[in-house]
Design a protein around this motif. Structure first.
Motif, PDB file in Angstrom:
ATOM      1  N   VAL A  47       0.878  -1.198  -0.015  1.00  0.00           N
ATOM      2  CA  VAL A  47      -0.041   0.004   0.085  1.00  0.00           C
ATOM      3  C   VAL A  47       0.992   1.315   0.062  1.00  0.00           C
ATOM      4  O   VAL A  47       1.786   1.396   0.881  1.00  0.00           O
ATOM      5  CB  VAL A  47      -0.673   0.154   1.209  1.00  0.00           C
ATOM      6  CG1 VAL A  47      -1.522   1.316   1.542  1.00  0.00           C
ATOM      7  CG2 VAL A  47      -1.995  -0.909   1.252  1.00  0.00           C
ATOM      8  N   ALA A  48       0.530   2.210  -0.978  1.00  0.00           N
ATOM      9  CA  ALA A  48       1.356   3.239  -1.040  1.00  0.00           C
ATOM     10  C   ALA A  48       0.952   4.232  -0.032  1.00  0.00           C
ATOM     11  O   ALA A  48      -0.323   4.742  -0.009  1.00  0.00           O
ATOM     12  CB  ALA A  48       1.564   3.920  -2.493  1.00  0.00           C
ATOM     13  N   ALA A  54      -1.963  12.310   6.882  1.00  0.00           N
ATOM     14  CA  ALA A  54      -3.147  12.763   6.857  1.00  0.00           C
ATOM     15  C   ALA A  54      -3.892  12.529   5.546  1.00  0.00           C
ATOM     16  O   ALA A  54      -5.150  12.588   5.084  1.00  0.00           O
ATOM     17  CB  ALA A  54      -3.532  14.164   7.009  1.00  0.00           C
ATOM     18  N   ASP A  55      -3.021  12.182   4.436  1.00  0.00           N
ATOM     19  CA  ASP A  55      -3.334  11.973   3.001  1.00  0.00           C
ATOM     20  C   ASP A  55      -3.869  10.473   2.858  1.00  0.00           C
ATOM     21  O   ASP A  55      -3.223   9.509   3.609  1.00  0.00           O
ATOM     22  CB  ASP A  55      -2.336  12.348   2.109  1.00  0.00           C
ATOM     23  CG  ASP A  55      -1.984  13.805   2.050  1.00  0.00           C
ATOM     24  OD1 ASP A  55      -3.053  14.540   1.949  1.00  0.00           O
ATOM     25  OD2 ASP A  55      -0.763  14.222   2.267  1.00  0.00           O
ATOM     26  N   PRO A  56      -4.933  10.288   2.084  1.00  0.00           N
ATOM     27  CA  PRO A  56      -5.216   8.900   1.715  1.00  0.00           C
ATOM     28  C   PRO A  56      -4.337   7.807   1.349  1.00  0.00           C
ATOM     29  O   PRO A  56      -3.612   8.171   0.352  1.00  0.00           O
ATOM     30  CB  PRO A  56      -6.338   9.018   0.875  1.00  0.00           C
ATOM     31  CG  PRO A  56      -6.140  10.683   0.166  1.00  0.00           C
ATOM     32  CD  PRO A  56      -5.370  11.146   1.159  1.00  0.00           C
ATOM     33  N   GLN A 253     -23.263  28.531  14.756  1.00  0.00           N
ATOM     34  CA  GLN A 253     -22.768  28.412  13.183  1.00  0.00           C
ATOM     35  C   GLN A 253     -22.349  27.015  12.793  1.00  0.00           C
ATOM     36  O   GLN A 253     -21.758  26.439  13.591  1.00  0.00           O
ATOM     37  CB  GLN A 253     -21.411  29.434  13.127  1.00  0.00           C
ATOM     38  CG  GLN A 253     -21.834  30.703  13.254  1.00  0.00           C
ATOM     39  CD  GLN A 253     -22.215  31.160  14.843  1.00  0.00           C
ATOM     40  OE1 GLN A 253     -22.125  30.247  15.540  1.00  0.00           O
ATOM     41  NE2 GLN A 253     -22.062  32.466  14.983  1.00  0.00           N
ATOM     42  N   PRO A 254     -22.586  26.525  11.547  1.00  0.00           N
ATOM     43  CA  PRO A 254     -22.272  25.147  10.944  1.00  0.00           C
ATOM     44  C   PRO A 254     -20.819  25.077  10.933  1.00  0.00           C
ATOM     45  O   PRO A 254     -20.149  25.945  10.767  1.00  0.00           O
ATOM     46  CB  PRO A 254     -22.945  25.235   9.670  1.00  0.00           C
ATOM     47  CG  PRO A 254     -23.066  26.755   9.082  1.00  0.00           C
ATOM     48  CD  PRO A 254     -23.360  27.561  10.387  1.00  0.00           C
ATOM     49  N   ILE A 255     -20.597  23.735  11.350  1.00  0.00           N
ATOM     50  CA  ILE A 255     -19.069  23.449  11.150  1.00  0.00           C
ATOM     51  C   ILE A 255     -18.935  22.945   9.900  1.00  0.00           C
ATOM     52  O   ILE A 255     -19.760  22.640   9.061  1.00  0.00           O
ATOM     53  CB  ILE A 255     -18.748  22.514  12.311  1.00  0.00           C
ATOM     54  CG1 ILE A 255     -19.257  20.825  11.822  1.00  0.00           C
ATOM     55  CG2 ILE A 255     -19.393  22.958  13.494  1.00  0.00           C
ATOM     56  CD1 ILE A 255     -18.323  19.900  12.645  1.00  0.00           C
ATOM     57  N   SER A 256     -17.648  22.580   9.720  1.00  0.00           N
ATOM     58  CA  SER A 256     -17.117  22.142   8.274  1.00  0.00           C
ATOM     59  C   SER A 256     -16.212  20.720   8.291  1.00  0.00           C
ATOM     60  O   SER A 256     -15.622  20.584   9.515  1.00  0.00           O
ATOM     61  CB  SER A 256     -16.221  23.264   7.548  1.00  0.00           C
ATOM     62  OG  SER A 256     -16.946  24.279   7.346  1.00  0.00           O
ATOM     63  N   PHE A 257     -16.282  20.249   7.186  1.00  0.00           N
ATOM     64  CA  PHE A 257     -15.353  18.923   7.221  1.00  0.00           C
ATOM     65  C   PHE A 257     -14.652  18.968   6.069  1.00  0.00           C
ATOM     66  O   PHE A 257     -14.778  19.582   5.101  1.00  0.00           O
ATOM     67  CB  PHE A 257     -16.333  17.485   7.233  1.00  0.00           C
ATOM     68  CG  PHE A 257     -17.020  17.258   8.356  1.00  0.00           C
ATOM     69  CD1 PHE A 257     -16.802  16.415   9.359  1.00  0.00           C
ATOM     70  CD2 PHE A 257     -18.402  17.951   8.402  1.00  0.00           C
ATOM     71  CE1 PHE A 257     -17.377  16.185  10.442  1.00  0.00           C
ATOM     72  CE2 PHE A 257     -18.984  17.572   9.576  1.00  0.00           C
ATOM     73  CZ  PHE A 257     -18.775  17.003  10.624  1.00  0.00           C
ATOM     74  N   ARG A 258     -13.242  18.274   6.251  1.00  0.00           N
ATOM     75  CA  ARG A 258     -12.607  18.011   4.875  1.00  0.00           C
ATOM     76  C   ARG A 258     -11.724  16.828   5.071  1.00  0.00           C
ATOM     77  O   ARG A 258     -11.620  16.069   6.176  1.00  0.00           O
ATOM     78  CB  ARG A 258     -11.680  19.182   4.659  1.00  0.00           C
ATOM     79  CG  ARG A 258     -10.371  19.252   5.558  1.00  0.00           C
ATOM     80  CD  ARG A 258      -9.573  20.376   5.441  1.00  0.00           C
ATOM     81  NE  ARG A 258      -8.290  20.324   6.370  1.00  0.00           N
ATOM     82  CZ  ARG A 258      -7.401  21.220   6.404  1.00  0.00           C
ATOM     83  NH1 ARG A 258      -7.377  22.447   5.470  1.00  0.00           N
ATOM     84  NH2 ARG A 258      -6.228  20.860   7.267  1.00  0.00           N
ATOM     85  N   ASN A 259     -11.022  16.312   4.002  1.00  0.00           N
ATOM     86  CA  ASN A 259     -10.204  15.314   3.751  1.00  0.00           C
ATOM     87  C   ASN A 259     -10.728  13.969   4.541  1.00  0.00           C
ATOM     88  O   ASN A 259     -10.519  13.591   5.869  1.00  0.00           O
ATOM     89  CB  ASN A 259      -8.766  15.651   4.466  1.00  0.00           C
ATOM     90  CG  ASN A 259      -7.758  14.757   4.329  1.00  0.00           C
ATOM     91  OD1 ASN A 259      -7.753  13.837   3.365  1.00  0.00           O
ATOM     92  ND2 ASN A 259      -6.671  14.706   5.087  1.00  0.00           N
TER      93      ASN A 259
END
Ligand code: MG
Length: 266
Positions: A47-48, A54-56, A253-259
């Motif tokens: 698996v690379a 944090a990166d897939p 206030q609404p929260i955010s997601f990423r990655n």
């Protein structure tokens, strides 16, 4: 008579041989070799890894890469997700009737990475301050699911089994590594799904291990069942389930997601 003597002699000779064998065995035990405990097959699949932790990695299923929310649907009616994708992030849509979103895919055991951010201008207090949640499995609107809590817990008192990093109403985080509002935070989760017998009874409970900003906050925690707002947790049989994100009804206030990515461990 002769045959009797012969038999006795034979028995004594056999006993001598056995005694000698035992003696030799005791004197010269088989020496263990390094190779005895070496395993050569099967060779782990390559698996690379991502550019950073944090990166897939190459075998991950990417659930949100900043471009679109195609991997997600409304948890209510499975119509396309209607949260906001902007600037590479996914922000909760708190408009009436929108609600929670969940993955199109269903999962059993997995490793999950997800990042979230409380807005800098967050208001409210207690459970009404940046409340969201990552439901590690949730089989439908009538199913409470298993919630890893998301909340602003930087400087915000609430019940400890409801703060960020808790398994909601079951297990407080071991420590609080929360960052202040405006900073990105990360959950890395190992989820072991519960197992059920054919009659729906519990065979093996669910387990969650959670790193919060790289700090261990849940160590192979054995869940008592679904994470209920009111009442004692209980299990409800399922085999695979989506991962769900919470559009909480609080007025902050609404929260955010990423990655967001997941690796199946089946
Ligand atoms: Mg929540």
């Amino acid at each position: 008579m002769r045959s009797g003597l012969y038999r006795i002699a034979h028995i004594l000779a056999s006993a001598n041989v056995l005694f000698l064998a035992a003696f030799v065995g005791a004197q010269q035990p088989v020496q263990p070799k390094p190779e005895d405990t070496e395993i050569w097959q099967p060779v782990p699949k390559i698996v690379a890894p991502g550019a950073t932790d944090a990166d897939p990695p190459s075998d991950a299923i990417v659930l949100f890469d900043g471009k679109n929310e195609d991997a997600w649907v409304s948890a209510q009616d499975h119509s396309p997700a209607r949260w906001f994708v902007h600037d590479g992030v996914l922000t909760v849509n708190k408009a009436p009737g929108v609600g929670n979103i969940e993955t199109r895919r269903r999962f059993k055991d997995y490793q999950l990475h997800i990042e979230w951010k409380i807005p800098t201008d967050i208001t409210g207090s207690g459970q009404a301050r940046g409340n969201s949640g990552v439901f590690l499995a949730s089989t439908g609107p009538g199913d409470a699911g298993y919630e890893l809590q998301v909340l602003d817990s930087y400087n915000n008192a609430t019940y400890v089994n409801g703060q960020a990093g808790s398994i909601y109403k079951q297990s407080p985080p071991l420590v609080n590594p929360d960052r202040p509002p405006g900073a990105w935070q990360a959950y890395d989760v190992i989820w072991t799904a519960p197992r059920f017998n054919a009659d729906g009874s519990l065979q093996a409970p669910a387990y969650a291990t959670v790193f919060f900003n790289g700090v261990l906050v849940q160590n192979h925690f054995e869940l008592k069942g679904q994470t209920l707002y009111i009442g004692q947790p209980f299990y409800q049989a399922y085999s695979t389930a989506p991962i769900k994100l919470q559009a909480h009804g609080d007025k902050s206030q609404p929260i955010s997601f990423r990655n967001i990515w997941v690796r199946e461990l089946n």
